[in-house]
Motif scaffolding. Structure first.
Motif, PDB file in Angstrom:
ATOM      1  N   TYR A 204       0.827  -1.204   0.000  1.00 23.88           N
ATOM      2  CA  TYR A 204       0.000   0.000   0.000  1.00 23.88           C
ATOM      3  C   TYR A 204       0.864   1.256   0.000  1.00 23.88           C
ATOM      4  O   TYR A 204       0.450   2.304  -0.519  1.00 23.88           O
ATOM      5  N   SER A 205       2.051   1.177   0.562  1.00 20.50           N
ATOM      6  CA  SER A 205       2.959   2.322   0.505  1.00 20.50           C
ATOM      7  C   SER A 205       3.283   2.662  -0.948  1.00 20.50           C
ATOM      8  O   SER A 205       3.345   3.839  -1.328  1.00 20.50           O
ATOM      9  N   GLU A 206       3.437   1.640  -1.772  1.00 22.77           N
ATOM     10  CA  GLU A 206       3.678   1.864  -3.199  1.00 22.77           C
ATOM     11  C   GLU A 206       2.465   2.519  -3.850  1.00 22.77           C
ATOM     12  O   GLU A 206       2.605   3.400  -4.719  1.00 22.77           O
ATOM     13  N   LEU A 207       1.261   2.118  -3.463  1.00 23.17           N
ATOM     14  CA  LEU A 207       0.056   2.752  -3.998  1.00 23.17           C
ATOM     15  C   LEU A 207       0.031   4.239  -3.654  1.00 23.17           C
ATOM     16  O   LEU A 207      -0.281   5.084  -4.507  1.00 23.17           O
ATOM     17  N   ILE A 208       0.356   4.576  -2.417  1.00 24.01           N
ATOM     18  CA  ILE A 208       0.361   5.982  -2.005  1.00 24.01           C
ATOM     19  C   ILE A 208       1.357   6.775  -2.833  1.00 24.01           C
ATOM     20  O   ILE A 208       1.057   7.868  -3.336  1.00 24.01           O
ATOM     21  N   ASP A 209       2.558   6.229  -3.025  1.00 23.20           N
ATOM     22  CA  ASP A 209       3.571   6.926  -3.836  1.00 23.20           C
ATOM     23  C   ASP A 209       3.093   7.104  -5.275  1.00 23.20           C
ATOM     24  O   ASP A 209       3.291   8.165  -5.882  1.00 23.20           O
ATOM     25  N   THR A 210       2.451   6.082  -5.827  1.00 24.38           N
ATOM     26  CA  THR A 210       1.932   6.154  -7.198  1.00 24.38           C
ATOM     27  C   THR A 210       0.834   7.212  -7.304  1.00 24.38           C
ATOM     28  O   THR A 210       0.792   7.994  -8.262  1.00 24.38           O
ATOM     29  N   ALA A 211      -0.042   7.247  -6.311  1.00 28.53           N
ATOM     30  CA  ALA A 211      -1.120   8.239  -6.304  1.00 28.53           C
ATOM     31  C   ALA A 211      -0.560   9.654  -6.199  1.00 28.53           C
ATOM     32  O   ALA A 211      -1.014  10.571  -6.904  1.00 28.53           O
ATOM     33  N   LEU A 212       0.442   9.855  -5.347  1.00 25.02           N
ATOM     34  CA  LEU A 212       1.036  11.191  -5.194  1.00 25.02           C
ATOM     35  C   LEU A 212       1.722  11.643  -6.473  1.00 25.02           C
ATOM     36  O   LEU A 212       1.658  12.823  -6.843  1.00 25.02           O
TER      37      LEU A 212
ATOM     38  N   ILE B 220      -0.527  15.326   2.975  1.00 23.33           N
ATOM     39  CA  ILE B 220      -1.547  14.312   2.695  1.00 23.33           C
ATOM     40  C   ILE B 220      -0.882  12.951   2.505  1.00 23.33           C
ATOM     41  O   ILE B 220      -1.396  11.922   2.954  1.00 23.33           O
ATOM     42  N   GLY B 221       0.285  12.923   1.862  1.00 22.96           N
ATOM     43  CA  GLY B 221       1.028  11.673   1.726  1.00 22.96           C
ATOM     44  C   GLY B 221       1.466  11.126   3.070  1.00 22.96           C
ATOM     45  O   GLY B 221       1.372   9.915   3.325  1.00 22.96           O
ATOM     46  N   LEU B 222       1.933  11.999   3.960  1.00 33.48           N
ATOM     47  CA  LEU B 222       2.332  11.563   5.306  1.00 33.48           C
ATOM     48  C   LEU B 222       1.140  11.019   6.084  1.00 33.48           C
ATOM     49  O   LEU B 222       1.255  10.018   6.793  1.00 33.48           O
ATOM     50  N   ILE B 223       0.000  11.685   5.949  1.00 33.90           N
ATOM     51  CA  ILE B 223      -1.218  11.224   6.624  1.00 33.90           C
ATOM     52  C   ILE B 223      -1.600   9.841   6.115  1.00 33.90           C
ATOM     53  O   ILE B 223      -1.923   8.935   6.898  1.00 33.90           O
ATOM     54  N   ALA B 224      -1.568   9.668   4.794  1.00 36.50           N
ATOM     55  CA  ALA B 224      -1.945   8.376   4.210  1.00 36.50           C
ATOM     56  C   ALA B 224      -1.039   7.259   4.704  1.00 36.50           C
ATOM     57  O   ALA B 224      -1.505   6.167   5.052  1.00 36.50           O
ATOM     58  N   LYS B 225       0.267   7.511   4.767  1.00 36.47           N
ATOM     59  CA  LYS B 225       1.190   6.462   5.223  1.00 36.47           C
ATOM     60  C   LYS B 225       1.018   6.189   6.712  1.00 36.47           C
ATOM     61  O   LYS B 225       1.152   5.042   7.159  1.00 36.47           O
ATOM     62  N   SER B 226       0.677   7.219   7.470  1.00 39.44           N
ATOM     63  CA  SER B 226       0.391   7.015   8.886  1.00 39.44           C
ATOM     64  C   SER B 226      -0.849   6.143   9.067  1.00 39.44           C
ATOM     65  O   SER B 226      -0.931   5.329   9.989  1.00 39.44           O
ATOM     66  N   ARG B 227      -1.812   6.297   8.165  1.00 48.55           N
ATOM     67  CA  ARG B 227      -3.020   5.484   8.241  1.00 48.55           C
ATOM     68  C   ARG B 227      -2.708   4.000   8.026  1.00 48.55           C
ATOM     69  O   ARG B 227      -3.386   3.146   8.585  1.00 48.55           O
ATOM     70  N   LEU B 228      -1.716   3.714   7.226  1.00 50.10           N
ATOM     71  CA  LEU B 228      -1.322   2.311   7.052  1.00 50.10           C
ATOM     72  C   LEU B 228      -0.917   1.706   8.392  1.00 50.10           C
ATOM     73  O   LEU B 228      -1.281   0.581   8.716  1.00 50.10           O
TER      74      LEU B 228
END
Length: 201
Positions: free
Chosen positions: A53-61, A187-195
């Motif tokens: 999912y970390s890869e998904l977040i990076d791809t989305a950003l 927003i990217g930091l928030i998303a990764k924190s949610r993981l």
């Protein structure tokens, strides 16, 4: 609390607002029309099998940073304002503090100050919303961070300085763009924190 689908489901599903990819993006980034109508279809069209999912977040950003500034600002507006207490996702409520086990409710004067600071920020940066990676900090601490960013004195006033006195920054100017890009980064930091909150990688 919502749970994420298996990572393998994301690149093998049909695109749409109820797809595993759309559900995952809404959990990680907060649900919004631009997420469902623009980000999910764009990613679904080219998404290779993901390892995490970390890869998904990076791809989305990466996709978000290629968008126009107006679409980027629309995307960040999908996040709730700091200090909002109604209509929050479970994760937003936890991140903003009041849903944490044993947490004391935020004093009403701090919530009132945050509402005023949000209005001042949005007057300063038209089309933007104040986004920050809370990371366990209190709403009082976030209020002080907002005051520092706006170059205000620390206060618990509901109306000082008046919103009408706030100088607006020109949309798409370098100063405005710096703030937009900072918000996207948070927003990217928030998303990764949610993981971490969800116990996935």
């Amino acid at each position: 609390m919502a749970s994420l689908p298996k990572i393998s489901e994301l690149s093998n599903s049909v695109s749409g607002p109820l797809s595993p990819l759309a559900r995952s993006l809404s959990i990680l980034f907060e649900h919004s029309s631009v997420l469902v109508n623009r980000l999910e279809p764009e990613l679904a069209e080219s998404l290779a099998p993901l390892s995490s999912y970390s890869e998904l977040i990076d791809t989305a950003l990466t996709a978000l940073r290629s968008w126009s500034r107006s679409l980027q600002s629309e995307f960040i507006s999908g996040h709730p304002r700091i200090g909002e207490t109604q209509n929050l996702s479970n994760l937003s409520a936890i991140e903003q503090g009041d849903a944490k086990s044993g947490a004391s409710p935020t004093p009403p004067e701090v919530l009132a100050r945050l509402a005023h600071l949000n209005a001042c920020y949005e007057a300063r940066y038209p089309g933007l919303r104040y986004i920050t990676f809370v990371n366990g900090r209190s709403r009082q601490a976030i209020a002080e961070e907002m005051e520092d960013r706006l170059d205000f004195e620390h206060s618990l006033s509901r109306d000082i300085p008046p919103v009408s006195s706030v100088r607006a920054v020109e949309v798409n100017s370098p100063e405005w763009d710096v703030e937009l890009q900072r918000a996207l980064g948070d927003i990217g930091l928030i998303a990764k924190s949610r993981l971490t909150s969800l116990g996935v990688e």
